[in-house]
Design an enzyme around this catalytic site. Structure first.
Site, PDB file in Angstrom:
ATOM      1  N   PHE A  88      -9.627 -63.828  14.877  1.00  0.00           N
ATOM      2  CA  PHE A  88     -10.701 -63.004  15.450  1.00  0.00           C
ATOM      3  C   PHE A  88     -11.146 -61.944  14.440  1.00  0.00           C
ATOM      4  CE2 PHE A  88      -8.469 -64.537  19.196  1.00  0.00           C
ATOM      5  CZ  PHE A  88      -9.513 -64.913  20.022  1.00  0.00           C
ATOM      6  N   ILE A  92      -6.078 -62.184  26.676  1.00  0.00           N
ATOM      7  CA  ILE A  92      -4.906 -62.877  26.140  1.00  0.00           C
ATOM      8  C   ILE A  92      -4.014 -61.847  25.471  1.00  0.00           C
ATOM      9  CG2 ILE A  92      -6.107 -65.087  25.869  1.00  0.00           C
ATOM     10  CD1 ILE A  92      -6.400 -64.443  22.888  1.00  0.00           C
ATOM     11  N   TYR A 133     -17.122 -59.777  18.708  1.00  0.00           N
ATOM     12  CA  TYR A 133     -16.128 -60.551  17.961  1.00  0.00           C
ATOM     13  C   TYR A 133     -16.694 -61.903  17.584  1.00  0.00           C
ATOM     14  CZ  TYR A 133     -15.319 -63.515  22.006  1.00  0.00           C
ATOM     15  OH  TYR A 133     -15.482 -64.413  23.034  1.00  0.00           O
ATOM     16  N   TYR A 186      -3.560 -69.147  23.788  1.00  0.00           N
ATOM     17  CA  TYR A 186      -3.696 -70.080  24.907  1.00  0.00           C
ATOM     18  C   TYR A 186      -2.575 -71.115  24.969  1.00  0.00           C
ATOM     19  CZ  TYR A 186      -8.221 -67.924  25.478  1.00  0.00           C
ATOM     20  OH  TYR A 186      -9.214 -67.005  25.676  1.00  0.00           O
ATOM     21  N   PHE A 188     -15.133 -71.122  17.368  1.00  0.00           N
ATOM     22  CA  PHE A 188     -14.991 -71.621  18.738  1.00  0.00           C
ATOM     23  C   PHE A 188     -15.652 -70.690  19.772  1.00  0.00           C
ATOM     24  CE2 PHE A 188     -11.138 -69.085  18.079  1.00  0.00           C
ATOM     25  CZ  PHE A 188     -11.123 -68.267  19.192  1.00  0.00           C
ATOM     26  N   ASP A 189     -15.949 -69.470  19.368  1.00  0.00           N
ATOM     27  CA  ASP A 189     -16.616 -68.539  20.302  1.00  0.00           C
ATOM     28  C   ASP A 189     -17.129 -67.332  19.535  1.00  0.00           C
ATOM     29  OD1 ASP A 189     -17.613 -67.604  22.661  1.00  0.00           O
ATOM     30  OD2 ASP A 189     -15.730 -66.734  23.352  1.00  0.00           O
TER      31      ASP A 189
END
Length: 564
Positions: free
Chosen positions: A126, A83, A53, A109, A63-64
Site C-alpha cells: 500500500f 484489515i 491509497y 486477507y 488491485f485497488d
C-alpha cells in the site's frame, strides 16, 4: 462489493487473524518516505481518518485504488474495521505523511483472499497519504494569530459580521476563499446561518482580528460533505480576518477624543455645522476625507441632510471638539452600501468641528474693556475709526487692520461692512474693546469671500479709536440750527449772481468751522463738498443759480407733494 470494501472488510468476515501462511514477514513493514515538517497530531487508536491509497501486489499489479474511484477512504482506526495490517500501518501517521506499507497475508486477507481480486496468501503493498484525522472527543480549535489593541468589543451571538476567509481541508487543499470573490462574507452569528463550528469560532473576535479555526467534521458538513469541494467527514481549516461587525440593535457610538475646556455652546438640531472628517471602515480602510479636498463639509444637523448616524452623532458637539462617531450600517448606507463603502459596513468618522451656528443667531458681543465715564457711544450713521483682527473660530487668521498704516474707517449703516460687524460696532465708547462672533448670514454667507470660506462663523476683535457724529441718511450736510434766511445771497460771496464750486466750498467750510453745521463724516471732506455742489448744480454747468439751490428738506417736501 461496495467501493473501498476490500480494505474495510471486518475481521469477523475473514475469521481469526492467524488464518493462512504468515509468510516470511511477521509484522507490517512501514516506510515513512515523506514526513511533513509540522505534525500537530498523529493517528491513534479510535481516531477517525481520511486517506488516499494505491494497493498493489509484489509484482506491481494494482488491485485497488481510492484515486481511481475519485473518493478518499474514511474510517476508524484500531476498532477492527480495517484489515489488521492497515490498522497497524496507519497508526502514528501525520496529516500529509506518506507511507509504504507491506502487509503480510496473515495481517491482510489470509488464506481466503478476496474472490477475483486478491489471491490467497497474498502479500499486499500500500502507498498511503494521510489527509485528515479527528476524534469524536475533539473540540473546536481556535488559534488567535493577531489581535488589535485596544479591543473594546467582541463578537457576540446575534451580531452581524463581515469577514474574509481562506478555507482549506486539513491537508491544505483549498476549497473556498472570499478573497477570490472580491468581497467579504456577511452573515449573522449564532442564528444557524453558518456551520456550527464557524458559529462558535467567530465568537469573541475583535474587528481586525485574525484567527485560525479548525473545525471537526461533526461541527462542519459531517457525513454528507458539501458538493464536490468538501468530502464527507472532512475537517475544515479557516483562516479568518474579521473586517467589522455590529448588532441590529446598535445605536451610534461616540468617543470624545478632544473637548475644549471652554464649551459655552453645544450643537442642537437645526444648527449648521462646518467640520472636517476622515471616514474609514472598521479595518482602517479610508473611504473618504474632507482633508483630501481641503474643504470642510458643511451641513445642517437633525434635518435629514446626512446619514441618520451622523445626524445623531454630531449633536452636542462643541466648537473645536474632536469626536469619533461609529455608525452601524442600518444608520448609514445599509445593505447596499454606496460608492467605496461596501454593503452592511460599519463606518467610523473622526470629526473635527470647525464652527457651527443657527440661522436665527444674532451677533454675539463680549465686552473686554469699556472706559469709565463713557457718555457718548457710536450710533447709526456715525463715522468711526477702529482696529480689528478677524479670524475663523478655529483660530485661522484672516485679516487685520494692524497690517495697514491706519485704522479702518466706515460710516455705520451705509452697507460698507458686513452687517454683523456694523451691528457689533454700535453703542461702543471710544477706547472700548469687544469680541464679536458673527454668524455667516450676518457675514459673508454661503458663498464666502476672498479668503473667507462659505458659511464661516467669524470672530472679530475690535477697538473703537474715534468717532464723529453722523448725519441722517441721504444728507451730506446738516444745519445745527435754522439755515440763513437769505442763503443764496450769503453763499454768493462776490455778489455776481452765481456760485461756482470754489465759492460754494469756501462757504460750507466756514459754516463747519463756525459750528453752524456739519458735513457727513468722511476721511475726505472735500469730496463730500464736491458731491454737495454736484447735487445743487442741476444742469451741470459748473455754477449754481438761485433757481437751482434748494435745501434737502425742501426737496423732500416737494417729492411728498408730487407723490400726493
Amino acid at each position: 462489493m461496495a467501493p473501498g470494501s476490500i480494505v474495510l472488510l471486518l475481521l469477523s468476515i475473514l475469521g481469526a487473524a492467524g488464518l493462512g501462511d504468515p509468510g516470511p514477514l511477521e509484522d507490517v513493514v512501514i516506510d515513512r518516505y515523506y514526513i511533513p515538517k509540522i505534525c500537530l497530531r498523529e493517528v491513534q487508536m479510535g481516531d477517525f481518518i481520511r486517506y488516499h491509497y494505491n494497493g498493489t501486489f509484489k509484482d506491481g499489479k494494482k488491485f485497488d485504488s481510492s484515486y481511481d474511484r475519485g473518493a478518499t477512504v474514511a474510517g476508524v482506526v484500531g476498532v477492527g474495521r480495517l484489515i489488521t495490517g492497515m490498522d497497524r500501518g496507519l497508526q502514528g501517521m501525520c496529516v500529509n505523511e506518506r507511507r509504504h506499507l507491506i502487509v503480510p497475508p496473515h495481517l491482510g486477507y489470509g488464506s481466503i483472499g478476496v474472490a477475483g481480486l486478491i489471491p490467497p496468501d497474498a502479500t499486499l503493498y500500500f502507498d498511503v497519504v494521510m489527509l485528515d484525522i479527528w476524534n469524536k472527543q475533539d473540540k473546536l480549535q481556535v488559534t488567535i494569530l493577531s489581535r488589535p489593541a485596544p479591543c473594546n468589543r467582541t463578537v457576540q451571538s446575534s451580531d452581524f459580521v463581515r469577514y474574509h476567509y481562506n478555507g482549506t481541508l486539513l491537508d491544505g487543499t483549498p476549497f473556498d476563499s472570499s478573497y477570490s470573490k472580491g468581497s467579504t462574507y456577511d452573515t449573522y452569528v449564532g442564528t444557524g446561518w453558518l456551520i456550527k463550528g464557524m458559529d462558535e469560532g467567530l465568537l469573541g473576535m475583535c474587528a481586525g482580528e485574525k484567527r485560525s479555526i479548525i473545525i471537526p467534521p461533526f461541527l462542519a458538513y459531517g457525513e454528507k460533505g458539501y458538493g464536490t469541494v468538501i468530502p464527507p467527514q472532512a475537517s475544515l481549516v479557516f483562516s479568518v480576518l474579521l473586517v467589522d461587525f455590529h448588532n441590529p440593535k446598535d445605536g451610534v457610538s461616540l468617543e470624545h477624543l478632544e473637548v475644549p475646556a471652554s464649551c459655552r455652546r453645544r450643537a442642537v438640531p437645526g444648527d449648521f455645522l462646518r467640520y472636517h472628517y476622515n471616514g474609514s471602515l472598521m479595518d482602517g480602510t479610508l473611504f473618504d476625507s474632507s482633508y483630501s479636498r481641503n474643504q470642510t463639509y458643511n451641513t445642517y444637523i437633525g434635518k435629514g441632510f446626512i446619514i441618520p448616524g451622523m445626524d445623531q452623532g454630531l449633536q452636542g458637539v462643541c466648537m473645536g471638539e474632536r469626536r469619533r462617531v461609529v455608525v452601524p450600517p442600518h444608520l448609514a448606507y445599509g445593505e447596499n452600501g454606496a460608492g467605496d463603502i461596501p454593503g452592511s459596513a460599519v463606518l467610523i468618522f473622526d470629526v473635527h468641528i470647525i464652527d457651527f451656528h443657527n440661522p436665527e443667531d444674532p451677533v454675539e458681543i463680549e465686552t473686554l474693556y469699556r472706559p469709565e465715564g463713557c457718555n457718548a457711544t457710536s450710533r447709526h450713521r456715525d463715522f468711526v475709526r477702529y482696529h480689528y483682527n478677524c479670524s475663523l473660530l478655529d483660530g485661522t487668521r484672516l485679516f487685520s487692520s494692524h497690517d495697514y498704516e491706519k485704522p479702518q474707517e466706515v460710516t455705520l449703516g451705509t452697507n460698507k461692512v458686513i452687517e454683523g460687524l456694523n451691528r457689533g460696532l454700535l453703542d461702543m465708547c471710544v477706547g472700548e474693546r469687544r469680541v464679536l462672533i458673527i454668524p455667516p448670514h450676518l457675514g459673508h454667507g454661503e458663498s464666502g469671500a476672498r479668503g473667507v470660506p462659505g458659511s464661516a462663523v467669524l470672530r472679530f476683535e475690535v477697538e473703537l479709536i474715534s468717532m464723529e457724529e453722523g448725519v441722517p441718511e441721504g444728507y451730506l450736510f446738516i444745519w445745527h440750527g435754522d439755515p440763513p434766511a437769505s442763503l443764496y445771497e450769503q453763499m454768493d460771496l462776490n455778489k455776481d449772481g452765481e456760485i461756482p464750486a470754489e465759492e460754494f466750498s469756501t462757504f460750507i467750510k466756514a459754516q463747519v468751522a463756525e459750528g453752524k453745521g456739519r458735513l457727513m463724516p468722511s476721511s475726505d471732506p472735500g469730496r463730500v463738498i464736491a458731491d454737495m455742489f454736484r447735487n445743487q448744480d442741476r444742469n451741470q454747468d459748473g455754477k449754481i443759480t438761485p433757481e437751482e439751490l434748494k435745501l434737502k428738506s425742501d426737496e423732500d417736501q416737494e417729492k411728498i407733494h408730487e407723490e400726493l
